[in-house]
Write an enzyme that holds these catalytic residues in place. Structure first.
Site, PDB file in Angstrom:
ATOM      1  N   HIS A 170     -18.717  43.686 -16.114  1.00 51.45           N
ATOM      2  CA  HIS A 170     -19.219  42.308 -16.223  1.00 51.45           C
ATOM      3  C   HIS A 170     -18.367  41.445 -17.139  1.00 51.45           C
ATOM      4  CE1 HIS A 170     -23.196  42.846 -14.187  1.00 51.45           C
ATOM      5  NE2 HIS A 170     -22.801  44.100 -14.326  1.00 51.45           N
ATOM      6  N   ASP A 381     -14.944  34.665 -21.359  1.00 47.45           N
ATOM      7  CA  ASP A 381     -16.204  35.076 -20.744  1.00 47.45           C
ATOM      8  C   ASP A 381     -15.897  35.681 -19.376  1.00 47.45           C
ATOM      9  OD1 ASP A 381     -18.983  35.295 -20.491  1.00 47.45           O
ATOM     10  OD2 ASP A 381     -19.338  33.243 -21.187  1.00 47.45           O
TER      11      ASP A 381
HETATM   12  C1  GDG Z   1     -22.378  39.147 -19.342  1.00 51.31           C
HETATM   13  C2  GDG Z   1     -20.949  38.572 -19.399  1.00 51.31           C
HETATM   14  C3  GDG Z   1     -21.312  37.551 -17.143  1.00 51.31           C
HETATM   15  C4  GDG Z   1     -29.949  33.318 -22.472  1.00 51.31           C
HETATM   16  N1  GDG Z   1     -30.847  32.909 -23.377  1.00 51.31           N
HETATM   17  C5  GDG Z   1     -32.060  33.167 -22.838  1.00 51.31           C
HETATM   18  C6  GDG Z   1     -31.888  33.742 -21.574  1.00 51.31           C
HETATM   19  N2  GDG Z   1     -30.572  33.817 -21.376  1.00 51.31           N
HETATM   20  C7  GDG Z   1     -29.968  34.299 -20.135  1.00 51.31           C
HETATM   21  C8  GDG Z   1     -29.278  33.175 -19.409  1.00 51.31           C
HETATM   22  C9  GDG Z   1     -28.314  33.954 -18.541  1.00 51.31           C
HETATM   23  C10 GDG Z   1     -27.990  35.162 -19.411  1.00 51.31           C
HETATM   24  O1  GDG Z   1     -28.978  35.251 -20.424  1.00 51.31           O
HETATM   25  C11 GDG Z   1     -26.643  35.019 -20.079  1.00 51.31           C
HETATM   26  O2  GDG Z   1     -25.680  35.307 -19.122  1.00 51.31           O
HETATM   27  P1  GDG Z   1     -24.142  34.922 -19.308  1.00 51.31           P
HETATM   28  O3  GDG Z   1     -23.457  35.230 -18.040  1.00 51.31           O
HETATM   29  O4  GDG Z   1     -24.060  33.503 -19.689  1.00 51.31           O
HETATM   30  O5  GDG Z   1     -23.622  35.795 -20.526  1.00 51.31           O
HETATM   31  P2  GDG Z   1     -23.715  37.349 -21.030  1.00 51.31           P
HETATM   32  O6  GDG Z   1     -25.074  37.705 -21.486  1.00 51.31           O
HETATM   33  O7  GDG Z   1     -22.632  37.486 -22.037  1.00 51.31           O
HETATM   34  O8  GDG Z   1     -23.388  38.207 -19.716  1.00 51.31           O
HETATM   35  C12 GDG Z   1     -20.866  37.289 -18.586  1.00 51.31           C
HETATM   36  C13 GDG Z   1     -22.637  38.277 -17.101  1.00 51.31           C
HETATM   37  O9  GDG Z   1     -22.644  39.451 -17.938  1.00 51.31           O
HETATM   38  C14 GDG Z   1     -22.997  38.717 -15.685  1.00 51.31           C
HETATM   39  O10 GDG Z   1     -21.993  39.496 -15.123  1.00 51.31           O
HETATM   40  O11 GDG Z   1     -21.447  36.302 -16.492  1.00 51.31           O
HETATM   41  O12 GDG Z   1     -19.524  36.806 -18.588  1.00 51.31           O
HETATM   42  O13 GDG Z   1     -20.551  38.350 -20.746  1.00 51.31           O
HETATM   43  O14 GDG Z   1     -28.931  34.421 -17.377  1.00 51.31           O
HETATM   44  O15 GDG Z   1     -30.213  32.437 -18.701  1.00 51.31           O
HETATM   45  N3  GDG Z   1     -32.901  34.076 -20.763  1.00 51.31           N
HETATM   46  C15 GDG Z   1     -34.167  33.847 -21.227  1.00 51.31           C
HETATM   47  N4  GDG Z   1     -34.397  33.310 -22.465  1.00 51.31           N
HETATM   48  C16 GDG Z   1     -33.388  32.952 -23.287  1.00 51.31           C
HETATM   49  O16 GDG Z   1     -33.634  32.443 -24.396  1.00 51.31           O
HETATM   50  N5  GDG Z   1     -35.205  34.150 -20.457  1.00 51.31           N
END
Ligand code: GDG
Length: 500
Positions: A170, A381
């Site tokens: 990821h 990212d």
């Molecule tokens: C890894 C990779 C890749 C955030 N705050 C809350 C919450 N979130 C959710 C968001 C989103 C997720 O968490 C974050 O996803 P990201 O993709 O932005 O980042 P990572 O956690 O670092 O994910 C990344 C991903 O894996 C998938 O392959 O895109 O590059 O680093 O869904 O909405 N959800 C809730 N409350 C929050 O306060 N419910």
């Protein structure tokens, strides 16, 4: 779609193996045990896939020193793997999050190398492999996830050569020059090579990996695959599968009456500003928060954004709080936001509304609805799902996405206002464009972006990966060896290699 991977007495025909389960076990103050959705991109992406396909999800349940029985959840089986408190420290907080995470993200924080951390990583990977081997039916497809479990594919292949083994990373896979620092580079490459198919977010990740295989191992590389010579040959294909979200359920959630009502309440609480700029991130040093807050602070200070009219709402979800670098980041952001808020604006609402807490998904959807400008400015990212969630949820025609060119998402979301997050002036300029460009220009960009996310959702991603895994999987009936192939000459990365 039909539920294709039920778990039966003979075992599951489809398995996801990930460090974390989709739900965390928590003990409430009154002693009651409860389960709560685990945060982060991996769960957001894979939960709908599991709901649709069924099968088993093997992972840690988030509580150290506790054994938990398997149970059914949302149409699939949850198989909790225990971790001791010491393993959480060494395998999870240590090797996974203080060695691999920074190393794979351009070393934006200093990666630490400790031998005992790697020993724990190996031990825990073996445990995950053994559990998956116990649970999988004959010839099952097993999909191993992410940087915490890179040794599992090889371990699993040794235990269960009948399985089709896929792996998806990821986060970014770093260039050879960085990866080579890792004292255990050889074990990691060989671990991944146990897969039939390794997926990366970007084509660059796949080519970084294949380049390493060619330079650092005796296995041959032919176009997008490595021919692995061990216990009978197998091919390990490496390709890019840019991940996405369940676009429709995010947009349905944003359109729900309750979400709209919540958005109205939020707007009220924020004092009906004429513009809302939003950031939503796990509090992680890769997400570029220091730079983003500074850029917004300067725009307020210089009077380019009026603190009476504009509010910057930044949500930072608590993450990895026992890792030193994360504690430092939390203090830095607290200080920075406090300083800006104390110096700018009147006595009313501060220009930066900063919340270090997590919110229900519906509240995030309400925030996405309201945001006129979404800031997604990571230093590095793998993809960044928040950018895609905003595009699925913001229904008005006038949204604007400011996106770092170092997020994987930048490759697909080309109509965003692109920024180099290290270039503060450039970032400020892009934010001002997003704030002031003519409506026609903004609508043109936003329409194209929304279309991209609506058309490329998570089920497309999973179908593509899993159908490639079926094609390349080497179940006994489909076994193919490179020895059967005609010798040929190939050019890889400009180098000539002789195959066969
Ligand atoms: C890894 C990779 C890749 C955030 N705050 C809350 C919450 N979130 C959710 C968001 C989103 C997720 O968490 C974050 O996803 P990201 O993709 O932005 O980042 P990572 O956690 O670092 O994910 C990344 C991903 O894996 C998938 O392959 O895109 O590059 O680093 O869904 O909405 N959800 C809730 N409350 C929050 O306060 N419910």
């Amino acid at each position: 779609m039909e539920n294709t991977g039920p778990s039966t007495k003979q075992g599951a025909t489809f398995l996801v193996v990930a460090n974390r389960l989709p739900v965390d076990r928590i003990v409430r103050e009154d002693g009651k045990v409860d389960w709560q959705t685990a945060p982060g991109g991996l769960v957001t992406a894979l939960e709908p896939v599991m709901k649709q396909r069924g099968g088993a999800w093997v992972g840690w349940h988030g509580a150290p020193d506790e054994e938990v029985e398997a149970f059914e959840h949302d149409g699939y089986t949850v198989e909790p793997v225990p971790l001791s408190a010491e393993e959480v420290e060494e395998y999870y907080e240590g090797f996974s999050n203080a060695t691999l995470w920074p190393l794979y993200h351009d070393a934006v924080a200093f990666p630490e190398f400790h031998r005992e951390w790697f020993d724990a990583y190996e031990r825990v990977n073996q445990r995950f492999a053994e559990r998956a081997a116990e649970v999988a039916a004959d010839g099952a497809s097993v999909w191993v996830q992410d940087y915490q479990l890179q040794l599992v594919p090889r371990m699993l292949r040794e235990l269960r050569p009948d399985l089709n083994i896929g792996f998806f990373l990821h986060i970014p896979f770093p260039p050879m020059e960085l990866f080579q620092q890792l004292p255990w580079r050889r074990q990691i490459i060989e671990g991944l090579l146990g897969s039939d198919l390794v997926g990366f977010q970007m084509p660059g990740g796949a080519s970084n990996f294949l380049r390493l295989v060619r330079r650092r191992t005796e296995h041959k590389v032919d176009r997008d695959r490595a021919i692995v010579k061990r216990n009978g040959d197998h091919e390990c294909v490496a390709r890019a599968y840019p991940i996405s979200i369940d676009s429709k359920s995010f947009s349905d959630l944003a359109q729900a009456e309750e979400t709209k009502a919540e958005a109205q309440e939020l707007l009220e609480e924020l004092g009906h500003p004429s513009m809302i700029v939003l950031g939503v991130d796990r509090l992680d040093y890769t997400k570029g928060l220091r730079q983003r807050v500074r850029a917004m602070g300067e725009l307020f200070e210089e009077g380019k954004l009026d603190p009476n009219e504009v509010v910057f709402l930044q949500i930072a979800t608590p993450s990895r709080e026992r890792v030193e670098e994360y504690r430092r980041l939390r203090d830095d952001i607290d200080l920075l936001v406090g300083r800006i808020n104390s110096q700018i604006g009147g006595v009313g609402r501060p220009p930066i509304v900063y919340r270090h807490q997590s919110f229900p998904r519906a509240t995030l959807a309400a925030m996405y609805q309201l945001a006129d400008i979404m800031l997604v400015t990571p230093l590095r990212d793998g993809m960044n799902l928040v950018a895609k969630e905003y595009l699925a949820c913001h229904s008005g025609p006038d949204g604007a996405l400011v996106l770092s060119e170092f997020a994987g998402a930048a490759r697909e979301l080309r109509q965003a206002y692109m920024v180099n997050p290290y270039d503060l002036d450039g970032m400020k300029e892009a934010i001002m464009h997003a704030a002031t460009d003519p409506q026609r220009e903004k609508r043109r960009r936003f329409r194209a972006l929304k279309k991209q996310v609506a058309e490329n959702d998570i089920s497309k991603w999973a179908d593509r990966f899993l159908s490639d895994l079926d094609d390349h999987g080497k179940g006994p009936a489909r076994g193919k060896t490179s020895a059967d192939e005609t010798p040929s000459m190939h050019f890889v990365d400009g180098e000539q290699t002789s195959q066969g």
